[in-house]
Write an enzyme that holds these catalytic residues in place. Structure first.
Site, PDB file in Angstrom:
ATOM      1  N   LYS A  26       1.115  -1.195  -0.018  1.00 47.40           N
ATOM      2  CA  LYS A  26       0.096  -0.177  -0.178  1.00 47.40           C
ATOM      3  C   LYS A  26       0.783   1.194   0.146  1.00 47.40           C
ATOM      4  CE  LYS A  26      -1.839   1.667   3.635  1.00 47.40           C
ATOM      5  NZ  LYS A  26      -1.593   2.594   4.715  1.00 47.40           N
ATOM      6  N   ASN A  27       2.150   1.524   0.742  1.00 47.34           N
ATOM      7  CA  ASN A  27       2.933   2.764   1.387  1.00 47.34           C
ATOM      8  C   ASN A  27       3.723   2.479   0.090  1.00 47.34           C
ATOM      9  OD1 ASN A  27       0.597   3.108   3.554  1.00 47.34           O
ATOM     10  ND2 ASN A  27       3.050   2.775   4.505  1.00 47.34           N
ATOM     11  N   CYS A  74      -5.055  13.249  13.223  1.00 45.63           N
ATOM     12  CA  CYS A  74      -5.983  10.943  12.727  1.00 45.63           C
ATOM     13  C   CYS A  74      -5.562  10.451  14.103  1.00 45.63           C
ATOM     14  CB  CYS A  74      -4.953  10.386  11.680  1.00 45.63           C
ATOM     15  SG  CYS A  74      -4.162   9.432  12.049  1.00 45.63           S
ATOM     16  N   ARG A 105       0.213  14.362  12.919  1.00 41.94           N
ATOM     17  CA  ARG A 105       0.706  14.289  11.621  1.00 41.94           C
ATOM     18  C   ARG A 105       0.759  15.331  10.854  1.00 41.94           C
ATOM     19  NH1 ARG A 105      -1.478   8.473   9.068  1.00 41.94           N
ATOM     20  NH2 ARG A 105       0.587   8.776   8.156  1.00 41.94           N
ATOM     21  N   ASP A 120       4.498   0.607  11.925  1.00 42.04           N
ATOM     22  CA  ASP A 120       3.877   0.878  11.277  1.00 42.04           C
ATOM     23  C   ASP A 120       3.658  -1.337  11.337  1.00 42.04           C
ATOM     24  OD1 ASP A 120       2.885   2.299  10.303  1.00 42.04           O
ATOM     25  OD2 ASP A 120       4.147   1.300   8.078  1.00 42.04           O
ATOM     26  N   ARG A 162      -8.410  -1.193   4.419  1.00 43.21           N
ATOM     27  CA  ARG A 162      -7.337   0.273   3.952  1.00 43.21           C
ATOM     28  C   ARG A 162      -6.357  -0.475   3.763  1.00 43.21           C
ATOM     29  NH1 ARG A 162      -7.215   5.371   7.455  1.00 43.21           N
ATOM     30  NH2 ARG A 162      -6.175   6.145   5.853  1.00 43.21           N
TER      31      ARG A 162
END
Ligand code: EPU
Length: 430
Positions: free
Chosen positions: A22-23, A117, A122, A306, A398
């Protein structure tokens, strides 16, 4: 709203494939805005965040389409709106990755400022300061960043105060079409940055130093179309390896790359588990109860933030006390109270969580609060006795492609139900 229901206690073993990251995919898709020719993407994961980025590109006027081989075709030659509206940015902060590319190609961009968030404030101040150093005029109006440049952006010497992943990506993308040389000092060196730099080179950019903390970009007149491929998702890879370990099992992840996960695998070895790596695969096998070990999150190549929540889940059942220190985000311990509901004692002390490993977790209804926290609750549920119900799982969608299917393949008893099937719609509690 969907929920995940897990019947814990099965030992997970077997093999699963890693999906595209994803990233990595998000900045790669934003990079298509730098090119007025078609770009073909391989290994784009099917995730909610990716759909949001595709929707954003389409809203701007791009043609975005998956073919029957699951390759994604993006053609931004028809983009007419160099902007990102609040409706999309508020659902995904990474929408701000379009700022650098839009400004570099169109000389202007109106991008809604992401709010706070669940895991921290952030801000994106370092992205904006970098663009200003490259000659952009930046104003805030009605919650929007209004960025303009007279002519082209100019190469600049930019020193980040702190390592920022998407900040490095945004400025790298802006710099490829700037006049002259840009140097990014104290830049992030995550594998996703290297994937972006390699892909931009495929499209004609001149970049050196990616993978280090000093990236140098020589601006070019224009980029051309081409084909690019997303790297394996290292966070997803480690999550499945952790699923094997927490259940006392033996899991192999293929189509991945152990060199991206050295700090995680070093910690797994410290727990006493067996780690085997080879060409494109990683195997982790529990050998008795895991030993508690401490972790400290750091930018790459340190232990990834993460994976902090998933590793904490592992430590809930380890032998001894583990200290988990979070140094990247100020509020990334939302999973702690949910894990505590499953019977483990975790004490918070500033940016550390002190986890007292226990013999057994018991299933409970728990709530997902962000993407990686949700993954940690799923892991705990797989190992707990009885049933665990994880609500608000839109967070997990997500970032984890077909998570129930992959865990079921490994022997996990996990299913998704919609709220009305679970029978608790509309009940009030005192
Ligand atoms: N920061 C600032 N100012 C800035 C930019 C960052 O103060 O202008 C601070 C942040 O608040 C944070 C630290 O710097 O305290 C590092 O944040 P960074 O900018 O590196 O995070 P990010 O780029 O917003 C990406 C990932 C995150 C991952 C972090 C750290 C993407 C799309 N997101 O976020 O992924 O946690 O890097 O590795 O690449 C996730 O996938 O669950 C996720 C949150």
């Amino acid at each position: 709203m969907d929920k995940i229901i897990i019947q814990g206690g099965n030992i997970l073993s077997g093999t699963v494939e890693a999906s595209g990251a994803k990233n990595a995919a998000l900045p790669l898709l934003a990079a298509a805005l730098l090119v007025d020719e078609p770009v073909l993407f391989h290994r784009i994961p099917h995730l909610h965040d990716i759909s949001t980025m595709m929707t954003l590109l389409a809203w701007q006027g791009a043609k975005v389409m998956f073919d029957d081989q699951f390759c994604l075709h993006v053609d931004t030659s028809s983009v007419t709106k160099p902007a990102a509206p609040y409706e999309l940015v508020k659902t995904m902060r990474a929408s701000s990755l379009v700022l650098g590319p839009l400004l570099a190609r169109f000389g202007e961009a109106v991008v809604s400022l992401p709010g706070g968030c669940a895991i921290g404030a952030r801000p994106i101040d370092m992205h904006l300061r970098g663009l200003e150093l490259m000659g952009a005029d930046i104003k805030m109006e009605q919650g929007n960043i209004i960025a303009r440049v007279n002519g082209r952006l100019k190469g600049a010497h930019i020193v980040f105060d702190q390592i920022t992943v998407t900040g490095t990506e945004n400025l790298m993308m802006a710099a490829v079409l700037a006049d002259g040389e840009t140097v990014l000092e104290n830049s992030a060196c995550e594998p996703e940055i290297v994937n972006l730099a390699e892909s931009l080179r495929t499209l004609g950019a001149i970049i050196t130093g990616d993978g280090s903390h000093r990236v140098v970009i020589q601006g070019v007149e224009r980029l051309h179309g081409g084909e690019i491929t997303t790297i394996a998702d290292r966070i997803e890879t480690a999550t499945y390896l952790a699923a094997g370990l927490i259940t006392g099992g033996d899991v192999t992840v293929t189509d991945t790359d152990a060199s991206m996960l050295e700090s995680f695998l070093a910690k797994v070895r410290e727990t006493g588990a067996l780690v085997e790596t080879g060409d494109g695969f990683i195997r982790c096998k529990a050998q008795g109860r895991l030993r508690s070990v401490d972790i400290d999150t750091q930018p790459h190549p340190g232990f990834p933030t993460d994976l902090q929540a998933q590793f904490m889940a592992l430590m809930t059942l380890a032998d001894g006390v583990s200290v988990v220190r979070e140094t990247i985000f100020e509020n990334r311990f939302m999973h702690v109270q949910e894990l505590a509901r499953m019977g483990v004692e975790i004490r918070l002390d500033g940016n550390s969580a002190i986890v007292h490993g226990c013999e057994k977790l018991s299933g409970a209804p728990v709530m997902a609060t962000d993407l990686r926290a949700s993954a940690s609750l799923v892991l705990a549920g797989l190992a707990a006795s009885g049933e665990t119900e994880v609500s608000r799982i839109y967070h997990i969608d997500r970032g984890y492609e077909r998570i129930e299917e992959k865990l079921r393949k490994l022997g996990g008893r996990i299913e998704r139900v919609s709220a009305n099937e679970s029978g608790l719609q509309g009940s009030a509690s005192l």
